[in-house]
Design an enzyme around this catalytic site. Structure first.
Site, mmCIF file in Angstrom:
data_model
loop_
_atom_site.group_PDB
_atom_site.id
_atom_site.type_symbol
_atom_site.label_atom_id
_atom_site.label_comp_id
_atom_site.label_asym_id
_atom_site.label_seq_id
_atom_site.Cartn_x
_atom_site.Cartn_y
_atom_site.Cartn_z
ATOM 1 N N GLU A 93 -17.819 76.820 114.307
ATOM 2 C CA GLU A 93 -18.607 76.116 114.632
ATOM 3 C C GLU A 93 -17.843 74.398 115.177
ATOM 4 O OE1 GLU A 93 -19.519 74.168 110.607
ATOM 5 O OE2 GLU A 93 -20.646 73.189 110.883
ATOM 6 N N LYS A 142 -28.236 73.396 113.566
ATOM 7 C CA LYS A 142 -27.689 73.495 111.955
ATOM 8 C C LYS A 142 -28.434 72.566 110.983
ATOM 9 C CE LYS A 142 -24.184 72.499 109.046
ATOM 10 N NZ LYS A 142 -22.795 71.920 108.888
ATOM 11 N N CYS A 183 -22.783 76.710 109.105
ATOM 12 C CA CYS A 183 -21.347 76.834 108.010
ATOM 13 C C CYS A 183 -22.161 76.396 107.019
ATOM 14 C CB CYS A 183 -21.164 75.314 107.803
ATOM 15 S SG CYS A 183 -18.951 74.719 107.792
HETATM 16 N N1 LIG Z 1 -19.057 72.321 107.048
HETATM 17 C C1 LIG Z 1 -19.820 72.737 106.460
HETATM 18 O O1 LIG Z 1 -20.781 72.551 107.444
HETATM 19 C C2 LIG Z 1 -20.068 73.204 105.404
HETATM 20 C C3 LIG Z 1 -18.829 72.812 103.876
HETATM 21 O O2 LIG Z 1 -18.205 72.849 104.609
HETATM 22 C C4 LIG Z 1 -18.952 73.675 102.411
HETATM 23 O O3 LIG Z 1 -20.445 74.374 102.682
HETATM 24 O O4 LIG Z 1 -17.980 73.110 101.740
#
Ligand SMILES: NC(=O)CC(=O)C(=O)O
Length: 306
Positions: A93, A142, A183
């Site tokens: 990401e 996302k 994520c």
């Molecule tokens: N960074 C993200 O999108 C998610 C994350 O760090 C988490 O769900 O914990």
């Protein structure tokens, strides 16, 4: 170079194309899927494509505040993975920029990916999927933005700069049928269930968990998505960088349909290789026929995107 594609790049040529190209919006084909809802709920699901055995490379990259250096690092990793025979190469990401709201507008590209994507005056956190030939096969924005506040630990509000995506992303590639999440998307089990219903064999989540949620949830969530849906899951994180700002947990991992860890990293930069045999999906689902045992008379998942 035989690598396919994923979550951001298939080979140096694809990456170069990703970074150099401008404009170009992709419309993804809608898969035929019966809506699963209400009293008329059907248990019908789409069968996965014929199973393949693939070699996957998760490139856990050291990300800096120098965009050109990040691109060079990614190119080197993709070349190395392709040279090692990877069929599928995954990048983290936000691999081209620090994970911060200040950086997203500055590092944004009109095409690239999971990077900040600029489109029609908005910014998205977007993962692009490329084919062996560098062709753009799909794009996932996302869907669930990372807005959390754990006082004294981690506060982040992606929605200050980013706009959420409006769709799920299933991509048919030469290696198999992929579902893409980014994520925070991994925390929403319905999304993974819909991917399973659409015949996805592997869900790929570029992700950057942090030093609070990483040790607590990262592996747990991957195993949960894999086991609940009896499919493969792969995550790819940036390597951990100490210093001010967001610190990524690292630990890029691949999980099989029985929650087995197929490969995993520590916090440092490196490439994790693993084999995935999609033939195991049918076996696992025959051993434990969860999808036929669901009580659709009591509950059902609605696919509102159809
Ligand atoms: N960074 C993200 O999108 C998610 C994350 O760090 C988490 O769900 O914990």
């Amino acid at each position: 170079m035989r690598s396919v594609a994923v979550a951001v790049g298939a080979g140096a040529a694809a990456l170069a194309a990703a970074v150099a190209t401008r404009g170009g919006r992709t419309r993804l084909p809608r898969l035929p899927l019966r809506t699963l809802c209400g009293a008329n709920a059907t248990k019908e699901v789409i069968d996965p494509p014929p199973p393949k055995k693939i070699k996957v490379a998760l490139c856990q990259l050291a990300v800096t505040d120098d965009k050109q250096r990040n691109i060079a690092t990614a190119r080197t990793a993709i070349d190395e993975a392709a040279g090692a025979g990877a069929d599928l190469v995954v990048l983290p990401e936000m691999w081209n920029c620090p994970y911060s709201n200040d950086s997203f507008p500055t590092y944004a590209e009109e095409v690239g990916g999971s990077i900040p994507e600029r489109c029609d005056g908005r910014l998205y956190n977007t993962c692009f999927v490329y084919g062996r030939d560098g062709r753009l096969l799909g794009r996932h924005r996302k869907v669930h933005l990372f807005d959390i506040d754990i006082p004294g630990k981690i506060t982040f509000k992606e929605s200050l700069t980013l706009t959420p995506g409006e769709g799920l992303t299933v991509v048919d590639t030469e290696v198999g049928r992929l579902g893409i999440g980014i994520c925070y998307d991994i925390r929403f089990p319905e999304m993974a269930q819909l991917y399973a219903a659409r015949g996805v064999q592997l869900i790929v989540y570029p992700g950057a968990f942090n030093m609070t949620t990483g040790p607590a949830h990262w592996e747990l969530l991957q195993k949960a998505r894999a086991v609940d849906n009896q499919l493969f899951v792969a995550t790819c994180s940036p390597a951990r960088s100490e210093g001010p700002g967001y610190i990524a947990w690292g630990h890029s991992t691949a999980v099989g349909p029985f929650a087995e860890i197929l490969g995993t990293a520590d916090e440092k930069a490196g490439i994790v290789y693993c084999e995935m045999d999609f033939g195991q999906l049918a076996e696992r689902r025959a051993n434990m026929p969860l999808r036929h045992q669901k009580r659709s008379d009591l509950y059902a998942l609605m696919d509102l995107t159809r």
